[in-house]
Design a protein around this motif. Structure first.
Motif, short mmCIF file in Angstrom:
data_model
loop_
_atom_site.label_atom_id
_atom_site.label_comp_id
_atom_site.label_asym_id
_atom_site.label_seq_id
_atom_site.Cartn_x
_atom_site.Cartn_y
_atom_site.Cartn_z
N GLU A 133 53.18 46.01 29.35
CA GLU A 133 53.91 47.20 29.82
C GLU A 133 54.21 47.10 31.32
OE1 GLU A 133 55.22 49.54 28.19
OE2 GLU A 133 54.17 49.85 26.29
N LEU A 134 53.25 46.62 32.11
CA LEU A 134 53.46 46.52 33.55
C LEU A 134 54.51 45.45 33.90
CD1 LEU A 134 49.76 46.80 34.77
CD2 LEU A 134 51.60 48.41 35.30
N ILE A 135 54.47 44.33 33.22
CA ILE A 135 55.44 43.26 33.49
C ILE A 135 56.85 43.73 33.14
CG2 ILE A 135 56.19 40.95 32.76
CD1 ILE A 135 53.17 40.29 32.43
N ASN A 136 56.97 44.50 32.07
CA ASN A 136 58.28 45.03 31.67
C ASN A 136 58.73 46.21 32.53
OD1 ASN A 136 58.39 43.15 29.66
ND2 ASN A 136 58.36 44.59 27.95
N ASN A 137 57.83 46.70 33.37
CA ASN A 137 58.13 47.86 34.22
C ASN A 137 57.80 47.51 35.67
OD1 ASN A 137 58.19 50.40 35.54
ND2 ASN A 137 57.69 51.45 33.62
N PRO A 138 58.69 46.78 36.36
CA PRO A 138 58.41 46.33 37.73
C PRO A 138 58.06 47.46 38.69
CG PRO A 138 60.37 45.25 36.84
CD PRO A 138 60.00 46.32 35.88
N ARG A 139 58.64 48.65 38.48
CA ARG A 139 58.34 49.77 39.38
C ARG A 139 56.87 50.15 39.27
NH1 ARG A 139 57.06 54.65 39.04
NH2 ARG A 139 57.24 54.58 36.77
N ALA A 140 56.36 50.25 38.05
CA ALA A 140 54.95 50.59 37.86
C ALA A 140 54.04 49.47 38.37
CB ALA A 140 54.67 50.86 36.38
N PHE A 141 54.45 48.22 38.14
CA PHE A 141 53.67 47.07 38.63
C PHE A 141 53.53 47.14 40.15
CE2 PHE A 141 52.76 42.79 39.95
CZ PHE A 141 52.06 42.21 38.91
N LYS A 142 54.66 47.37 40.83
CA LYS A 142 54.63 47.43 42.30
C LYS A 142 53.81 48.61 42.80
CE LYS A 142 57.62 47.56 46.39
NZ LYS A 142 56.84 48.63 47.03
N LYS A 143 53.94 49.74 42.12
CA LYS A 143 53.20 50.94 42.53
C LYS A 143 51.69 50.69 42.42
CE LYS A 143 53.00 55.95 41.82
NZ LYS A 143 53.62 57.11 41.15
N LEU A 144 51.29 50.01 41.36
CA LEU A 144 49.87 49.72 41.18
C LEU A 144 49.39 48.72 42.23
CD1 LEU A 144 47.19 49.85 39.74
CD2 LEU A 144 48.07 48.26 38.01
N ARG A 145 50.17 47.68 42.48
CA ARG A 145 49.77 46.69 43.49
C ARG A 145 49.69 47.34 44.88
NH1 ARG A 145 52.92 41.16 43.71
NH2 ARG A 145 51.29 40.54 42.21
N ASP A 146 50.63 48.20 45.20
CA ASP A 146 50.61 48.88 46.49
C ASP A 146 49.35 49.74 46.63
OD1 ASP A 146 53.01 47.72 47.19
OD2 ASP A 146 54.23 49.49 46.73
N VAL A 152 41.98 48.62 48.62
CA VAL A 152 41.09 47.46 48.66
C VAL A 152 41.38 46.56 49.85
CG1 VAL A 152 40.34 45.41 47.39
CG2 VAL A 152 40.84 47.53 46.16
N GLY A 153 42.66 46.42 50.19
CA GLY A 153 43.03 45.53 51.29
C GLY A 153 43.33 44.13 50.78
N PRO A 154 43.80 43.25 51.67
CA PRO A 154 44.25 41.92 51.26
C PRO A 154 43.17 40.84 51.30
CG PRO A 154 44.83 42.30 53.54
CD PRO A 154 44.13 43.54 53.07
N ASP A 155 41.95 41.19 51.66
CA ASP A 155 40.94 40.16 51.93
C ASP A 155 39.88 40.01 50.85
OD1 ASP A 155 42.18 39.64 54.40
OD2 ASP A 155 41.08 41.31 55.33
N ARG A 156 39.90 40.86 49.86
CA ARG A 156 38.88 40.73 48.80
C ARG A 156 39.44 41.18 47.47
NH1 ARG A 156 36.66 45.49 47.04
NH2 ARG A 156 36.83 47.34 48.40
N LYS A 317 50.68 32.59 42.00
CA LYS A 317 49.71 33.13 42.93
C LYS A 317 50.37 34.03 43.96
CE LYS A 317 47.68 30.58 46.11
NZ LYS A 317 46.79 29.59 46.76
N HIS A 318 49.84 35.23 44.08
CA HIS A 318 50.33 36.20 45.07
C HIS A 318 49.38 36.28 46.26
CE1 HIS A 318 52.21 39.79 46.72
NE2 HIS A 318 51.01 40.37 46.77
N MET A 319 48.07 36.22 45.96
CA MET A 319 47.08 36.22 47.02
C MET A 319 45.86 35.45 46.56
SD MET A 319 45.03 39.86 46.86
CE MET A 319 43.63 39.14 47.69
N ASN A 320 45.09 34.94 47.50
CA ASN A 320 43.87 34.23 47.17
C ASN A 320 42.68 35.09 47.57
OD1 ASN A 320 41.78 32.50 46.67
ND2 ASN A 320 42.52 30.83 47.97
N ALA A 321 42.09 35.74 46.59
CA ALA A 321 41.00 36.68 46.88
C ALA A 321 39.67 35.98 47.11
CB ALA A 321 40.86 37.68 45.73
N TYR A 322 39.64 34.65 47.03
CA TYR A 322 38.40 33.90 47.22
C TYR A 322 38.41 33.11 48.51
CZ TYR A 322 37.92 35.14 42.32
OH TYR A 322 37.84 35.82 41.15
#
Length: 322
Positions: A133-146, A152-156, A317-322
């Motif tokens: 559902e999220l992949i088919n709905n880019p707006r919802a995907f972006k809202k969740l990632r934002d 949480v931030g970008p570092d973990r 890969k969008h970010m490396n959380a490790y």
């Protein structure tokens, strides 16, 4: 979690259990002539009964071996700080003559089988649906990632303790379970004669509650067939979240885990696992669907109501959380 097996290394117990659970769910979901013709069930025309018995016997042999391993470990004693799994705890009750509840080994095996049936394909299928559902709905995907990036931030990596502060992530999973409940039919037996919407239901009658239809009822939901996580936010006009534990059956238009004493005992664990997993998949990766098309969200058959076509997509890969 149940008996300290992992899908890694040389230990393949978890893989065997997964195959057995899938086989049992597929066979149990097939129509049997015996269900319709009663006495003719002994003939097992389709052969599914024999296959189901074979799968259950294989499960019994596997769990019996793991039970023996846990008993031997208990005899040697647990090391200081070593955590017991669920099977260890059940065996303690089984071996305790003063235990309030008396358990047999068959009780333990049956209980574990219920857990594997209820907790394997169901959670996996729900996470497949959420990502589809999220992949088919880019707006919802972006809202969740934002939201994840803000909280949480970008570092973990997002973790379970973050979930209470991620209302949109919780809304995404609730909306996923509304559209794609892991148990679309709830089976109950009437304890006494009753009347439902003018129909007489006799005691001992088996009743199937179609929660799939309940949670897509246009009289209860705005645009019921659309993926709209916002309906579960406090700002929504639909006021779905008036109950703090609405997914536990306190709201009778939303019943993804059933309700009452026979409601799913693993609802809280399932939600915690699914929130953390889906949150991490959105946080760490962009997703490309095979052949560049949208995810096929056609509903498949079976007790766990999985996708008719497997979810196949490629992580970028969008970010490396490790």
């Amino acid at each position: 979690m149940t008996m300290s097996t992992r899908c890694s290394g040389s230990d393949n117990d978890a893989h065997q259990i997964e195959r057995l659970v899938k086989t049992c769910l597929q066979l149990a979901g097939k129509l049997s002539l015996g269900d319709i013709l009663g006495p003719f069930r002994i003939f097992d025309f389709s052969g599914n009964g024999k296959k189901l018995v074979g799968a259950l016997q294989a499960y019994d042999r596997l769990v019996e071996r793991v039970l023996q391993e846990h008993e031997e470990k208990a005899k040697k004693g647990f090391e200081e700080g070593e955590r017991k799994d669920l099977m260890d705890i059940l065996l303690e009750i089984y071996n305790d003559p003063a235990a309030e509840i008396k358990l047999s080994k068959n009780d333990i095996k049956s209980f574990l089988l219920d857990l594997f049936f209820a907790g394997t394909d169901t959670s996996a299928a729900a996470m497949h649906w959420a990502m589809g559902e999220l992949i088919n709905n880019p707006r919802a995907f972006k809202k969740l990632r934002d939201e994840i990036n803000t909280v949480v931030g970008p570092d973990r990596l997002v973790k379970e303790s973050d979930v209470p502060n991620l209302p949109y992530l919780k809304a995404v999973m609730r909306e996923t379970l509304r559209l794609h409940p892991s148990a679309p039919l709830i089976i109950r037996e009437c304890a006494e004669d009753c009347k439902v919407n003018g129909s007489d239901i006799k005691a001992k009658t088996r009743v199937l509650v179609n929660v799939y239809a309940v949670m897509r009822d246009p009289e209860s939901w705005v645009n019921p067939d659309e993926f709209m996580p916002e309906r579960f936010l406090e700002s929504s006009d639909e006021k779905i979240g008036e109950h703090q534990m609405e997914y536990k059956g306190q709201n009778f238009r939303y019943l993804p885990f059933g309700s009452g004493r026979r409601g799913c005992p693993g609802a809280t664990l399932a939600m915690m696992v699914m929130h953390a997993a889906v949150g991490a998949l959105v946080q760490c990766f962009d997703w490309k669907v095979k052949d560049g098309k949208k995810v096929d969200l056609t509903q498949g058959p079976g007790f766990a109501a999985e996708m008719a076509h497997p979810l196949v997509c490629y992580p970028i890969k969008h970010m490396n959380a490790y």
